[in-house]
Structure formats: C-alpha cells, structure tokens
Scaffold this motif. Sequence first.
Motif, PDB file in Angstrom:
ATOM      1  N   ASP A 365      -0.300  28.252   8.142  1.00 47.85           N
ATOM      2  CA  ASP A 365      -0.035  29.682   7.989  1.00 47.85           C
ATOM      3  C   ASP A 365       1.380  30.033   8.432  1.00 47.85           C
ATOM      4  OD1 ASP A 365      -2.577  30.115   6.973  1.00 47.85           O
ATOM      5  OD2 ASP A 365      -3.453  30.445   8.950  1.00 47.85           O
ATOM      6  N   GLU A 366       1.887  29.357   9.479  1.00 44.16           N
ATOM      7  CA  GLU A 366       3.263  29.612   9.917  1.00 44.16           C
ATOM      8  C   GLU A 366       4.248  29.227   8.821  1.00 44.16           C
ATOM      9  OE1 GLU A 366       6.479  28.329  13.387  1.00 44.16           O
ATOM     10  OE2 GLU A 366       4.411  27.611  13.515  1.00 44.16           O
ATOM     11  N   VAL A 367       4.014  28.103   8.168  1.00 44.15           N
ATOM     12  CA  VAL A 367       4.911  27.669   7.093  1.00 44.15           C
ATOM     13  C   VAL A 367       4.850  28.630   5.921  1.00 44.15           C
ATOM     14  CG1 VAL A 367       5.278  25.862   5.367  1.00 44.15           C
ATOM     15  CG2 VAL A 367       4.867  25.234   7.750  1.00 44.15           C
ATOM     16  N   LEU A 368       3.646  29.027   5.524  1.00 45.18           N
ATOM     17  CA  LEU A 368       3.501  29.912   4.372  1.00 45.18           C
ATOM     18  C   LEU A 368       4.111  31.292   4.640  1.00 45.18           C
ATOM     19  CD1 LEU A 368      -0.143  29.078   3.200  1.00 45.18           C
ATOM     20  CD2 LEU A 368       2.012  28.252   2.245  1.00 45.18           C
ATOM     21  N   ALA A 369       4.130  31.711   5.908  1.00 41.72           N
ATOM     22  CA  ALA A 369       4.647  33.040   6.241  1.00 41.72           C
ATOM     23  C   ALA A 369       6.137  33.041   6.549  1.00 41.72           C
ATOM     24  CB  ALA A 369       3.882  33.595   7.447  1.00 41.72           C
ATOM     25  N   ALA A 370       6.774  31.878   6.557  1.00 40.33           N
ATOM     26  CA  ALA A 370       8.185  31.790   6.947  1.00 40.33           C
ATOM     27  C   ALA A 370       9.072  32.557   5.971  1.00 40.33           C
ATOM     28  CB  ALA A 370       8.617  30.337   7.023  1.00 40.33           C
ATOM     29  N   GLY A 371       9.949  33.400   6.533  1.00 41.01           N
ATOM     30  CA  GLY A 371      10.890  34.145   5.710  1.00 41.01           C
ATOM     31  C   GLY A 371      12.128  33.329   5.405  1.00 41.01           C
ATOM     32  N   PRO A 372      12.973  33.803   4.516  1.00 40.36           N
ATOM     33  CA  PRO A 372      14.176  33.062   4.123  1.00 40.36           C
ATOM     34  C   PRO A 372      15.088  32.737   5.291  1.00 40.36           C
ATOM     35  CG  PRO A 372      13.786  34.915   2.637  1.00 40.36           C
ATOM     36  CD  PRO A 372      12.825  35.068   3.770  1.00 40.36           C
ATOM     37  N   ASP A 373      15.084  33.578   6.341  1.00 41.36           N
ATOM     38  CA  ASP A 373      15.959  33.335   7.485  1.00 41.36           C
ATOM     39  C   ASP A 373      15.532  32.137   8.304  1.00 41.36           C
ATOM     40  OD1 ASP A 373      13.662  34.907   8.114  1.00 41.36           O
ATOM     41  OD2 ASP A 373      14.522  35.343  10.088  1.00 41.36           O
ATOM     42  N   ARG A 374      14.299  31.676   8.117  1.00 41.04           N
ATOM     43  CA  ARG A 374      13.795  30.529   8.886  1.00 41.04           C
ATOM     44  C   ARG A 374      13.735  29.249   8.046  1.00 41.04           C
ATOM     45  NH1 ARG A 374       8.208  31.741  10.859  1.00 41.04           N
ATOM     46  NH2 ARG A 374       8.451  29.636  11.705  1.00 41.04           N
ATOM     47  N   ILE A 375      13.888  29.365   6.749  1.00 43.31           N
ATOM     48  CA  ILE A 375      13.766  28.188   5.874  1.00 43.31           C
ATOM     49  C   ILE A 375      15.134  27.531   5.714  1.00 43.31           C
ATOM     50  CG2 ILE A 375      13.177  27.381   3.563  1.00 43.31           C
ATOM     51  CD1 ILE A 375      11.119  29.640   3.408  1.00 43.31           C
ATOM     52  N   ARG A 376      15.270  26.328   6.226  1.00 42.23           N
ATOM     53  CA  ARG A 376      16.541  25.594   6.122  1.00 42.23           C
ATOM     54  C   ARG A 376      16.641  24.821   4.813  1.00 42.23           C
ATOM     55  NH1 ARG A 376      18.612  22.905  11.682  1.00 42.23           N
ATOM     56  NH2 ARG A 376      17.742  24.362  13.200  1.00 42.23           N
ATOM     57  N   PHE A 377      15.502  24.389   4.297  1.00 40.24           N
ATOM     58  CA  PHE A 377      15.487  23.614   3.051  1.00 40.24           C
ATOM     59  C   PHE A 377      14.225  23.970   2.294  1.00 40.24           C
ATOM     60  CE2 PHE A 377      14.065  20.138   0.413  1.00 40.24           C
ATOM     61  CZ  PHE A 377      15.218  19.720  -0.231  1.00 40.24           C
ATOM     62  N   GLU A 378      14.361  24.085   0.975  1.00 38.12           N
ATOM     63  CA  GLU A 378      13.187  24.300   0.129  1.00 38.12           C
ATOM     64  C   GLU A 378      13.481  23.791  -1.275  1.00 38.12           C
ATOM     65  OE1 GLU A 378      10.028  27.775  -1.270  1.00 38.12           O
ATOM     66  OE2 GLU A 378      11.909  28.338  -0.262  1.00 38.12           O
ATOM     67  N   ALA A 379      12.600  22.952  -1.792  1.00 39.19           N
ATOM     68  CA  ALA A 379      12.682  22.476  -3.174  1.00 39.19           C
ATOM     69  C   ALA A 379      11.305  21.994  -3.595  1.00 39.19           C
ATOM     70  CB  ALA A 379      13.709  21.358  -3.319  1.00 39.19           C
ATOM     71  N   VAL A 380      11.009  22.140  -4.859  1.00 36.91           N
ATOM     72  CA  VAL A 380       9.773  21.582  -5.414  1.00 36.91           C
ATOM     73  C   VAL A 380      10.107  20.208  -5.980  1.00 36.91           C
ATOM     74  CG1 VAL A 380       7.942  21.838  -7.122  1.00 36.91           C
ATOM     75  CG2 VAL A 380       8.812  23.858  -5.905  1.00 36.91           C
ATOM     76  N   LEU A 381       9.488  19.183  -5.420  1.00 37.80           N
ATOM     77  CA  LEU A 381       9.795  17.805  -5.787  1.00 37.80           C
ATOM     78  C   LEU A 381       8.532  17.102  -6.250  1.00 37.80           C
ATOM     79  CD1 LEU A 381      12.077  16.945  -2.721  1.00 37.80           C
ATOM     80  CD2 LEU A 381      12.796  17.721  -4.990  1.00 37.80           C
ATOM     81  N   LEU A 443      21.058  18.206   4.881  1.00 40.97           N
ATOM     82  CA  LEU A 443      21.393  19.561   5.303  1.00 40.97           C
ATOM     83  C   LEU A 443      22.863  19.696   5.683  1.00 40.97           C
ATOM     84  CD1 LEU A 443      18.272  20.574   7.446  1.00 40.97           C
ATOM     85  CD2 LEU A 443      18.868  21.336   5.146  1.00 40.97           C
ATOM     86  N   GLU A 444      23.399  18.684   6.394  1.00 37.97           N
ATOM     87  CA  GLU A 444      24.792  18.749   6.818  1.00 37.97           C
ATOM     88  C   GLU A 444      25.735  18.729   5.617  1.00 37.97           C
ATOM     89  OE1 GLU A 444      27.901  16.347   9.736  1.00 37.97           O
ATOM     90  OE2 GLU A 444      25.735  15.992   9.879  1.00 37.97           O
ATOM     91  N   THR A 445      25.401  17.885   4.619  1.00 35.42           N
ATOM     92  CA  THR A 445      26.215  17.854   3.404  1.00 35.42           C
ATOM     93  C   THR A 445      26.175  19.198   2.686  1.00 35.42           C
ATOM     94  OG1 THR A 445      25.835  15.484   3.103  1.00 35.42           O
ATOM     95  CG2 THR A 445      26.502  16.729   1.169  1.00 35.42           C
TER      96      THR A 445
END
Length: 450
Positions: A365-381, A443-445
Amino acid sequence: MADVTARIARSAAAVESPLTDLAGFDDWFAEYGEKICTTAERVPLAALDQWYETPVTGDLRHRTGKFFTVHGLRVHDPTGAVHWWDQPIIDQPEVGILGILVKEFDGVPHFLMQAKAEPGNPGGLQLSPTVQATRSNYTGVHKGRPVPYLDYFRDTSRHRVIADVRQSEQGAWFYRKRNRNMVVETTTEVEVLEGFRWFTLGQLYLLLSRDDIVNMDARTVMACLPARSRPDGALHRTTDVLSWITGARSLAGVSTQRIALSGLDEWEHTDMGYSHESGGFFDVIGVSVTANGREVGGWRQAMIEPHGTGVIAFLMRRINGVEHVLVHARTEPGYADVVELAPTVQCVPESYRWLPSAARPRHLDEVLAAGPDRIRFEAVLSEEGGRFFHARNRYLIVDSDVPEDPGHPDYRWLSMDQLTGLLRHSHYLNVQARSLVACLRGLETARSAR
C-alpha cells in the motif's frame, strides 16, 4: 579488479559515443523492427507439433527431451498465509548462457547488445545481451543457424572475464532454473552483425528508464557487473547479513512435490491450456510462432501468461549517510536454495482478490500510494519473452521512512555495496531484485544527463 571497476564507472558516466547516437536510436530500432518481427498466435496444446502430453501425467514435453517440460507442483508452506497449493511450473534443468561482450573504444568500454524479438514480448524488439541462448539452442537441437558471438563465452581463454556467475530465474514459474550470467571483454576485432550495436553503460542506463526497451536477460547481466564502492556505513555487518540469509534458508519449512500436470487441484484443463478455476494468477497456453531474423523461422511451444501487471519495488532511505534498500528474504517454490533476497514488494496486486487478506504483501500500500515526489525510478519492464507471454511489471524505487528496524524478521536494510558483494555469488538476489539493482545504478547516470 579495481581498474575494471573504474573503467566500468567511466562507461556508466558516458552517455555519448561515436559508435551510437541515442538521438538516432529510435529510428534504428524502428527500421530494424520492420525486418525482424515475431508473432505468436494461440493454438490448442494438441497442435504443438514436436510437443506431446505424456501418458498418465499429461506433462508437456518436447519430443527431443530437450528445451523444457511443464509439469505439476504441489507446494506445502506451513508458515505462509496459504498452506497448500498446486500449480504448473516450467522445468528447464539445462543452464543457458546470458553474455554481454565488452570492447573499449576511445578509452571507454562499450557493450555489444542485440535488438531481439521474442514471441512473448508485448511490443516486439527489445535490447538483449550479445548472447541469449539455452543449451538446447546453442548446441543446435533446434537445427537452426548458429548463435552469433557464442565462442567468446564458451572459450574465454583469449579474453578477459569481468563477471561469470550462475543466477536463478523466476522461482514462481521456473523449477530451479539457472543461467550463466557473463560479461567478457575482448581486445580483438569484432564484426558487428546486423541487429547488433555498441552502447556505453550510461546509454543503456538511460534506455533502461524507458518502458520495454532493455529486456530481462540484459538487466540481470548488467546487475552482475562490478561497481565502485561507496563510503562504509552499512546498517548491518555483511557477516550478519549472510547469517540472516542462512538462517532463513535453514528455518524455511516449504516443501514441494512433483505431481501430474493433469492432476492439479483447482486448475482447469481445456484444449487451449491450463487455467486456475478462479480465473486469476496465470495460464499455460500454446502458441504458434512465426519469426523473421531468428535462428529458426517458426516453431510452436507452451508459454506462461500471467494475469495482470505486477508491481516490483525497492523502498529506499539513507542510513548513516549511505543509501540502503529494504530487501525481503522471500520463499518461492522453484528456488534451488529455498530463499532468495527479493525487492521490498514483488507481486501482482490483482491476484489478492482470490487470496486471504493475510497474504497481502507488506509495504504494497505504501508503494501504491507513493506520489511523484517520492518515486526515484519508474518504468514498465517485461520479463523473459521466450517463456512468458506479455509478462510486464511496474518497476519502482521509492523513498521511504520505514524505520531501521522494519518490524519483521524477513525484511532488512542493505547497502548498495552489500548487494554488489552478494551478486558475485549465485542465488542470493532473485531476478527481480537484480533488475532493480541495474535500475538503481542507472539513477546517477540519469541525474547527470538531465
């Protein structure tokens, strides 16, 4: 190894190359995709020529005895939210090769990648390792064309081995499956065949942030690369981490028993395959494949088709000035060593409609509720397109304030250095965690390229 690590870091920082311009990547990918296409049409299991359902058990087996078998598995997990269940599972005991060839140009290591179409890929082409082949394929059981560049990985005596480790694959769908993950560097001249291209590691990291471009096999090999160490400050000593993993494996009470595919409890067998009676989880289907540009022009096979898009996430926070991720000591029936370290969350949320509430993953639930300010990486793979049909997951790295003591013995905060150290060895990090390690390193790149 220090010089190799420094050179790999140099490649990770390089997002431009005289060999490949990312600005023209989409045009190259699209143009090659018009020549190389793979289509998969559903067919009844009885229409899988070269495959047969064995008498008595109904197991799906190739007539050569090679490739893989689909059989039934009965699982007993006395401490889990579900104590017993039956399921189909893929048994592929042979060890394949996943290998990336490296060569230095203008002082920067480049990685030779292949644009490869798999029947289960949702969008056609994806970037794969230089070599991605089962033992049945590279020994010629399919009677197709030889696998390009294979000799670099079968005979490494004239080259430099950067990484070479056997790693597991999906323990929920594969029974004790392992592949040899290899990175080999050469100084010899390399003919670049059509569909192959040199990339810096930094370019691959940028492409990894895009949906369905870098395939699962490339991600797992990239995760096995050596990485530059960070300041010491891990919350737990590595000896304690190893003891924790060994203890989890020793105490796990999960047991499995091979059973007839045709005798699975709560599964329905039709002409088109096997489905759970709830309509959820996954199906076993038959497909007829037409392929241009592959070693073989067409074939038929069984595949697993999951229901729903999964969520795979690391929660991340800074401890003692060092970034840590929350790992889960996870049990899956197909693991050779019972327990492997998984992401914080690894599930298909839709599946919990048919499972008891106690089975719902912690932190989902914490992951599903995370807003854009908390998401460092997101992609559908996508997952491996040779065995799984349209298996897609939403991969995330999410900032979290979960305490240093996460409140459950199966979870623990580990530093990136500790993950890198564990990846030098087999069967510590599962394939989903390895994909996320590759994303973490990128992330650093990505920050530098903005």
